[in-house]
Design an enzyme around this catalytic site. Structure first.
Site, PDB file in Angstrom:
ATOM      1  N   ASP A 117      -4.865  -6.533   6.110  1.00  0.00           N
ATOM      2  CA  ASP A 117      -6.253  -6.034   5.539  1.00  0.00           C
ATOM      3  C   ASP A 117      -7.007  -7.120   5.333  1.00  0.00           C
ATOM      4  O   ASP A 117      -8.160  -7.345   5.710  1.00  0.00           O
ATOM      5  CB  ASP A 117      -5.769  -5.024   4.186  1.00  0.00           C
ATOM      6  CG  ASP A 117      -7.125  -4.220   3.959  1.00  0.00           C
ATOM      7  OD1 ASP A 117      -7.962  -4.009   4.744  1.00  0.00           O
ATOM      8  OD2 ASP A 117      -6.929  -3.671   2.998  1.00  0.00           O
ATOM      9  N   ASP A 140     -10.446  -8.742   7.603  1.00  0.00           N
ATOM     10  CA  ASP A 140     -12.006  -8.805   7.024  1.00  0.00           C
ATOM     11  C   ASP A 140     -12.224 -10.145   7.231  1.00  0.00           C
ATOM     12  O   ASP A 140     -13.690 -10.558   7.763  1.00  0.00           O
ATOM     13  CB  ASP A 140     -12.051  -8.222   5.587  1.00  0.00           C
ATOM     14  CG  ASP A 140     -12.324  -6.692   5.573  1.00  0.00           C
ATOM     15  OD1 ASP A 140     -11.952  -5.991   6.585  1.00  0.00           O
ATOM     16  OD2 ASP A 140     -12.891  -6.426   4.733  1.00  0.00           O
ATOM     17  N   ASP A 152      -1.122 -18.327   3.454  1.00  0.00           N
ATOM     18  CA  ASP A 152      -2.249 -19.030   3.106  1.00  0.00           C
ATOM     19  C   ASP A 152      -2.440 -19.850   3.799  1.00  0.00           C
ATOM     20  O   ASP A 152      -3.958 -20.240   4.019  1.00  0.00           O
ATOM     21  CB  ASP A 152      -1.913 -19.333   1.448  1.00  0.00           C
ATOM     22  CG  ASP A 152      -0.521 -20.277   1.510  1.00  0.00           C
ATOM     23  OD1 ASP A 152       0.286 -19.779   2.465  1.00  0.00           O
ATOM     24  OD2 ASP A 152       0.155 -20.606   0.486  1.00  0.00           O
ATOM     25  N   TYR A 201       0.620  -1.164   0.176  1.00  0.00           N
ATOM     26  CA  TYR A 201      -0.108   0.058  -0.003  1.00  0.00           C
ATOM     27  C   TYR A 201       0.963   1.231  -0.173  1.00  0.00           C
ATOM     28  O   TYR A 201       0.477   2.386   0.314  1.00  0.00           O
ATOM     29  CB  TYR A 201      -1.030   0.107   1.251  1.00  0.00           C
ATOM     30  CG  TYR A 201      -2.094  -1.067   1.269  1.00  0.00           C
ATOM     31  CD1 TYR A 201      -2.232  -1.851  -0.029  1.00  0.00           C
ATOM     32  CD2 TYR A 201      -2.960  -1.168   2.105  1.00  0.00           C
ATOM     33  CE1 TYR A 201      -3.119  -2.836  -0.071  1.00  0.00           C
ATOM     34  CE2 TYR A 201      -4.127  -2.084   2.149  1.00  0.00           C
ATOM     35  CZ  TYR A 201      -4.205  -2.945   1.113  1.00  0.00           C
ATOM     36  OH  TYR A 201      -5.166  -3.853   0.729  1.00  0.00           O
ATOM     37  N   LYS A 206       5.056 -14.746   3.772  1.00  0.00           N
ATOM     38  CA  LYS A 206       4.961 -15.727   2.552  1.00  0.00           C
ATOM     39  C   LYS A 206       6.404 -15.430   2.031  1.00  0.00           C
ATOM     40  O   LYS A 206       6.876 -15.453   0.951  1.00  0.00           O
ATOM     41  CB  LYS A 206       4.233 -15.101   1.346  1.00  0.00           C
ATOM     42  CG  LYS A 206       3.826 -15.718   0.187  1.00  0.00           C
ATOM     43  CD  LYS A 206       3.057 -17.221   0.373  1.00  0.00           C
ATOM     44  CE  LYS A 206       2.921 -18.071  -0.399  1.00  0.00           C
ATOM     45  NZ  LYS A 206       2.175 -19.598  -0.229  1.00  0.00           N
TER      46      LYS A 206
END
Ligand code: ATP
Length: 343
Positions: A239, A243, A215, A135, A181
């Site tokens: 982020d 959610d 993941d 971001y 990751k």
């Protein structure tokens, strides 16, 4: 002395939820409220989603209480007001606690043993790095090929992991999971992991440090969310995972968040401006009010924060809740129940 709080209504359900939050906070502590404008409605009036006077007021106040802003697609160079404000105030840490509420059971497949009345089956937090990563806004496109730069610095990794461990110590929790990751993004997430492990040594053995691939964490959050206490991760992963996590405790309407920096702090619900339900009197006030409770604790009023959180939990025990969490009440009725529970 009264605390000086900048409130930013924003768009959509923002003004209605903020009015309720302010009236509840006024019942608990002495506040001097200062209004600040931001968001798409502000852009339409003032040609900027984040005016300079809002930034200046945010710097001058003890804290910022923010509801939500819309970011319209299709306006070139339009920058999200909340992302800009986080950058302006140096709010590097985004803290999102996920605690179950009574009579809002998690999906049966996630917690088969959970009793629907209990508010304690899930209690974990996600700490998300807020200032860099994917971001950073450094993107290029020639129309055929587009790239985004993922900036990861040692300083920001150390700072966010330290924040997560300090938070774990305070709650208290005894495990922090570094989510990455690094098997694919060897340089960027490799640096996050290396810096994170180094920071964790200062907290061993009281707080264990584990690491996990993003993941697999996405899957484990669905299958066995009780595995987690504090998750710390980079901007985009945080982020998305937060959610996902909100679905385990009743959805976007119930989750609060804090954005913390060295000097400033901003508190906002996890949900967006929810334009589809704005003005209908049905928005869930829980995420907004829990954010206000986090703000009270941050401002040095832990007792008032706990009183507010208990009053919210009591409303759920009384089954006074909005439709998004399976109830029949409107926003006003739910806020009234919470107000009564405070006294
Ligand atoms: P934005 O552009 O501001 O992100 P959005 O609609 O894309 O808006 P959200 O505002 O997060 O994203 O809303 C996603 C869904 O969740 C919508 O259906 C919305 O009505 C619902 N929702 C969000 N907040 C609440 C709330 N407080 N109470 C009830 N439902 C909510």
């Amino acid at each position: 002395m009264a605390k000086k709080i900048l409130y930013i209504n924003g768009d959509g359900v923002g003004p209605e939820l903020m009015a309720h939050a302010r009236s509840i906070v006024d019942k608990l502590i002495d506040v001097e409220w200062v209004e600040g404008e931001a968001g798409y409605e502000t852009y339409k009036k003032r040609n900027t989603p984040l005016p300079g006077d809002t930034i200046a007021s945010a710097r001058a106040c003890d804290a910022v209480l923010f509801c939500a802003v819309s970011t319209p697609p299709g306006i070139p160079d339009y920058k999200s007001a909340i992302i800009s404000l986080r950058n302006e105030l140096g709010l590097y840490a985004n803290l999102r606690p996920f605690r179950s509420l009574p009579n809002v059971p998690p999906p049966a497949w996630a917690c088969p043993a959970a009793s629907p009345q209990s508010s304690s089956f899930l209690d974990f937090s996600i700490v998300r790095e807020n200032s860099e990563g994917l971001y950073s806004g450094i993107e290029e496109s020639d129309g055929e090929r587009a790239t985004a730069l993922r900036v990861i610095t040692r300083k920001a990794c150390e700072r966010i992991v330290k924040f997560a461990f300090d938070y774990a110590q305070l709650r208290p929790f005894d495990r922090v999971t570094l989510v990455h990751k690094a098997n694919v993004m060897r340089k960027t997430d490799g640096l996050f992991l290396e810096a994170g492990r180094a920071v964790s040594k200062a907290y061993a053995p009281a707080i264990a440090c584990e690491d996990a691939l993003v993941d697999s964490v996405a899957m484990r959050l669905v299958k066995s969310p009780q595995d987690f206490q504090v998750i710390v991760t980079t901007n985009l992963f945080g982020d998305i995972l937060s959610d996902e996590a909100s679905a385990l405790i009743g959805g976007l309407g119930v989750a609060p968040s804090a954005n913390i920096g060295q000097k400033h702090a901003l508190f906002e619900p996890v949900h967006g401006s929810a334009p589809d339900i704005a003005g209908k009197g049905i928005a869930n006030p829980t995420g907004m009010l829990r954010s206000a409770a986090m703000m009270l604790a941050h401002l040095g009023h832990p007792k008032e924060a706990a009183r507010l959180e208990s009053a919210i939990i009591r409303a759920y025990e009384q089954n006074v809740k909005t439709r998004d969490v399976g109830g029949l009440s409107g926003t006003q009725e739910m806020v009234e129940a919470i107000r009564k529970n405070l006294s």
